[in-house]
Design a protein around this motif. Sequence first.
Motif, PDB file in Angstrom:
ATOM      1  N   ASN A  42     -21.446   4.268   6.948  1.00  0.00           N
ATOM      2  CA  ASN A  42     -20.533   4.282   5.811  1.00  0.00           C
ATOM      3  C   ASN A  42     -19.093   4.062   6.263  1.00  0.00           C
ATOM      4  OD1 ASN A  42     -22.246   5.246   3.385  1.00  0.00           O
ATOM      5  ND2 ASN A  42     -22.818   6.648   5.019  1.00  0.00           N
ATOM      6  N   VAL A  43     -18.249   3.684   5.335  1.00  0.00           N
ATOM      7  CA  VAL A  43     -16.829   3.499   5.608  1.00  0.00           C
ATOM      8  C   VAL A  43     -16.163   4.870   5.679  1.00  0.00           C
ATOM      9  CG1 VAL A  43     -14.660   2.519   4.724  1.00  0.00           C
ATOM     10  CG2 VAL A  43     -16.820   1.266   4.448  1.00  0.00           C
ATOM     11  N   MET A  44     -15.231   5.036   6.616  1.00  0.00           N
ATOM     12  CA  MET A  44     -14.472   6.284   6.698  1.00  0.00           C
ATOM     13  C   MET A  44     -13.822   6.553   5.338  1.00  0.00           C
ATOM     14  SD  MET A  44     -13.352   8.684   8.793  1.00  0.00           S
ATOM     15  CE  MET A  44     -11.980   9.816   9.054  1.00  0.00           C
ATOM     16  N   PRO A  45     -14.065   7.712   4.729  1.00  0.00           N
ATOM     17  CA  PRO A  45     -13.577   7.958   3.375  1.00  0.00           C
ATOM     18  C   PRO A  45     -12.090   7.685   3.172  1.00  0.00           C
ATOM     19  CG  PRO A  45     -15.140   9.649   3.965  1.00  0.00           C
ATOM     20  CD  PRO A  45     -14.926   8.823   5.206  1.00  0.00           C
ATOM     21  N   VAL A  46     -11.253   8.175   4.079  1.00  0.00           N
ATOM     22  CA  VAL A  46      -9.816   7.998   3.871  1.00  0.00           C
ATOM     23  C   VAL A  46      -9.424   6.528   3.910  1.00  0.00           C
ATOM     24  CG1 VAL A  46      -9.037   8.185   6.284  1.00  0.00           C
ATOM     25  CG2 VAL A  46      -7.585   9.053   4.427  1.00  0.00           C
ATOM     26  N   SER A  47     -10.189   5.713   4.645  1.00  0.00           N
ATOM     27  CA  SER A  47      -9.947   4.269   4.676  1.00  0.00           C
ATOM     28  C   SER A  47     -10.328   3.638   3.339  1.00  0.00           C
ATOM     29  CB  SER A  47     -10.741   3.629   5.817  1.00  0.00           C
ATOM     30  OG  SER A  47     -10.629   2.223   5.771  1.00  0.00           O
ATOM     31  N   MET A  48     -11.486   3.993   2.831  1.00  0.00           N
ATOM     32  CA  MET A  48     -11.940   3.463   1.545  1.00  0.00           C
ATOM     33  C   MET A  48     -10.966   3.831   0.424  1.00  0.00           C
ATOM     34  SD  MET A  48     -15.542   4.219  -0.432  1.00  0.00           S
ATOM     35  CE  MET A  48     -16.500   3.345   0.808  1.00  0.00           C
ATOM     36  N   ILE A  49     -10.548   5.089   0.401  1.00  0.00           N
ATOM     37  CA  ILE A  49      -9.658   5.555  -0.667  1.00  0.00           C
ATOM     38  C   ILE A  49      -8.296   4.877  -0.569  1.00  0.00           C
ATOM     39  CG2 ILE A  49      -8.645   7.588  -1.781  1.00  0.00           C
ATOM     40  CD1 ILE A  49     -10.811   9.241  -0.216  1.00  0.00           C
ATOM     41  N   SER A  50      -7.847   4.645   0.662  1.00  0.00           N
ATOM     42  CA  SER A  50      -6.527   4.060   0.878  1.00  0.00           C
ATOM     43  C   SER A  50      -6.506   2.548   0.651  1.00  0.00           C
ATOM     44  CB  SER A  50      -6.046   4.373   2.302  1.00  0.00           C
ATOM     45  OG  SER A  50      -4.718   3.948   2.498  1.00  0.00           O
ATOM     46  N   PHE A  51      -7.459   1.843   1.258  1.00  0.00           N
ATOM     47  CA  PHE A  51      -7.424   0.374   1.227  1.00  0.00           C
ATOM     48  C   PHE A  51      -8.220  -0.228   0.077  1.00  0.00           C
ATOM     49  CE2 PHE A  51      -6.706   1.328   5.800  1.00  0.00           C
ATOM     50  CZ  PHE A  51      -5.421   0.800   5.902  1.00  0.00           C
ATOM     51  N   ASP A  52      -9.425   0.277  -0.169  1.00  0.00           N
ATOM     52  CA  ASP A  52     -10.272  -0.324  -1.194  1.00  0.00           C
ATOM     53  C   ASP A  52      -9.842   0.073  -2.599  1.00  0.00           C
ATOM     54  OD1 ASP A  52     -11.575  -1.105   1.067  1.00  0.00           O
ATOM     55  OD2 ASP A  52     -13.472  -0.115   0.622  1.00  0.00           O
ATOM     56  N   TRP A  53      -9.386   1.321  -2.742  1.00  0.00           N
ATOM     57  CA  TRP A  53      -9.050   1.830  -4.070  1.00  0.00           C
ATOM     58  C   TRP A  53      -7.549   2.011  -4.301  1.00  0.00           C
ATOM     59  CZ3 TRP A  53     -12.931   6.487  -3.551  1.00  0.00           C
ATOM     60  CH2 TRP A  53     -14.244   5.983  -3.453  1.00  0.00           C
ATOM     61  N   ASN A  54      -6.747   1.967  -3.233  1.00  0.00           N
ATOM     62  CA  ASN A  54      -5.301   2.225  -3.353  1.00  0.00           C
ATOM     63  C   ASN A  54      -5.011   3.554  -4.048  1.00  0.00           C
ATOM     64  OD1 ASN A  54      -4.020   0.078  -2.041  1.00  0.00           O
ATOM     65  ND2 ASN A  54      -4.326  -1.280  -3.788  1.00  0.00           N
ATOM     66  N   ASP A  55      -5.824   4.573  -3.738  1.00  0.00           N
ATOM     67  CA  ASP A  55      -5.693   5.857  -4.408  1.00  0.00           C
ATOM     68  C   ASP A  55      -5.175   6.978  -3.517  1.00  0.00           C
ATOM     69  OD1 ASP A  55      -6.331   5.274  -7.044  1.00  0.00           O
ATOM     70  OD2 ASP A  55      -8.481   5.524  -6.747  1.00  0.00           O
ATOM     71  N   THR A  56      -4.799   6.672  -2.285  1.00  0.00           N
ATOM     72  CA  THR A  56      -4.191   7.707  -1.449  1.00  0.00           C
ATOM     73  C   THR A  56      -3.189   7.073  -0.506  1.00  0.00           C
ATOM     74  OG1 THR A  56      -4.699   9.725  -0.205  1.00  0.00           O
ATOM     75  CG2 THR A  56      -5.805   7.717   0.524  1.00  0.00           C
ATOM     76  N   ARG A  57      -2.194   7.859  -0.156  1.00  0.00           N
ATOM     77  CA  ARG A  57      -1.140   7.406   0.754  1.00  0.00           C
ATOM     78  C   ARG A  57      -0.717   8.588   1.642  1.00  0.00           C
ATOM     79  NH1 ARG A  57      -2.876   3.241  -0.448  1.00  0.00           N
ATOM     80  NH2 ARG A  57      -1.826   1.351  -1.208  1.00  0.00           N
ATOM     81  N   MET A  58       0.090   8.310   2.618  1.00  0.00           N
ATOM     82  CA  MET A  58       0.628   9.341   3.502  1.00  0.00           C
ATOM     83  C   MET A  58       1.234  10.475   2.676  1.00  0.00           C
ATOM     84  SD  MET A  58       3.798   8.854   6.153  1.00  0.00           S
ATOM     85  CE  MET A  58       4.015   9.900   7.589  1.00  0.00           C
ATOM     86  N   GLY A  59       1.077  11.698   3.155  1.00  0.00           N
ATOM     87  CA  GLY A  59       1.686  12.837   2.488  1.00  0.00           C
ATOM     88  C   GLY A  59       3.144  13.007   2.906  1.00  0.00           C
ATOM     89  N   ALA A  60       3.960  13.472   1.990  1.00  0.00           N
ATOM     90  CA  ALA A  60       5.385  13.669   2.284  1.00  0.00           C
ATOM     91  C   ALA A  60       5.599  14.733   3.353  1.00  0.00           C
ATOM     92  CB  ALA A  60       6.131  14.054   1.010  1.00  0.00           C
TER      93      ALA A  60
END
Length: 525
Positions: free
Chosen positions: A255-273
């Motif tokens: 499977n794809v690393m979750p944080v990669s999928m959420i960040s690149f495939d879905w554009n739903d997460t980014r670096m935290g402040a």
Amino acid sequence: MKKLCLMVLALILFNSCTKNFEEINTNPNQITDKLLEQDFNLVGSSFSVMLFNLMGHQIEEDLCYDNWMGYMGAPTPYVGNVNNTTYYLRWIDAYWNRIYGSVMSPSKQVIELAVEKKLPLFGDWAKLVRILAISKLTAIHGPVIYSNYGTSGLGAIKYDKESDLYNNLFTQLDQIEANFKANTTYIGFTKFDPSYKGDIASWLKLLNSVRFRLAMRLVKVSPTLAKTQGEKALADAAGLISTNAENFLVPLNGNVMPVSMISFDWNDTRMGATMESFMVGLKDGRVAKYFNEVSDASLVSDHPSYKYKGIRSGAFINAKDDRVPYSTVSTDFKSVQKRRGFTASEIAFLKAEAALRGWANAGDAKTNYENGVRLSFADWGAAGVDAYLADATSKPINYIDPKDSRNNFTALSTITVAWNAGDSNELKLEKIITQKYLATFTNTLEAWVDFRRTGYPKIPHVAKNDSSPDWGIITSDQWIKRLVFVPAERTGNATAVAEASTFLSSGKDDIASRLWWDTTTTSNF
């Protein structure tokens, strides 16, 4: 007579055709129970799936403690921007369902089969995986169903009080440890073990490491038990995870690393402040291994030499597109095939804290602290660790959101990286826990545990607090304490949930109730 002969002939032909019926009509490509029994397949085939499900995905991690602890931030205004990240629960049961459906259930079958097939070590291995799973789940909800899991009957399935649960886990670790130590040359796990290739010695190191981790959780609520169990782990001849080669890595099973999928495939997460505040402020070389730089220089005008921009926890968000240009995770995560489940750096930081507390065999706090940082930099392939450890001037920076000033915050922490023997134990502990926090990226649950039990690292409150009587109110000077019991349990196991609620510090099943080990005492010494 002629009819009788024909009947006899037909019967002979029928018997000839049917005596191999099962063999002839068996799909040659289908896995049968007999095939599964070969080479321990029947008991071993579930382990890679169970190990995979020790970790979560978007709902369990990214939209919960990844966000609450400031590792990641959501650019997406889910449900009108009133959701878990702003302390109004929309998603509660994902990890609960994952653990009970994909770890506890198959492990029950493995344990039963191990008895039936006379393969007791597979049962012990399954019990250890259960401990790994339930020790994470209890850190989220508090009381959980463990000792009564799988019991039959129509009555309530009771929850374990946390104090009882931890005693049970330590007892089970003792039993598993004894059995593993009596069979150190056993190779039956080899083909089923994607983490340690069936090496019992490695699993013993992990077992001791888990004992050490759980012991430290209890240091304020039950200091004698914590010290006893911690020192037991430190003194054990089998050792602890001490090198990066010994890290416990959890397979992604393709499977794809979750944080990669959420960040690149879905554009739903980014670096935290919060990560921006610490990593940019402290000039942390790991930042480039965790995140990508932004392409828009106007987003980082306050620190143009470090082109990383994060999103605040519980941020005011109007439109997703506003913050999609902020820092994604590193592109390296696209090719990752294993996740960090337990690392040598975590053990080094645990030893540093244990040394501050005077635990036997913990070593020197400064040495362990610096070793933890070095192990983490090496694990992530980051450069510049010597300069980083020597830096006695750089501090976390204030955060500026170029899209909405309501998300700005002043850094609460003023620590530097360099160890100072003259600092108080509280300040030394803050440095230890802060570096432990920075090292555990992508495996962040224990950082939320540390924060609740110690108050470190010093992180900002959510920008937008939507907590309410529906799920519990988090006051402006506090942070979320837990997830509530899941809706299916609240309705389908209501009597047990009502009793379990009384086990919580406030007696209420809400997000403001502290877990057993999360005491109100602010001092750590």
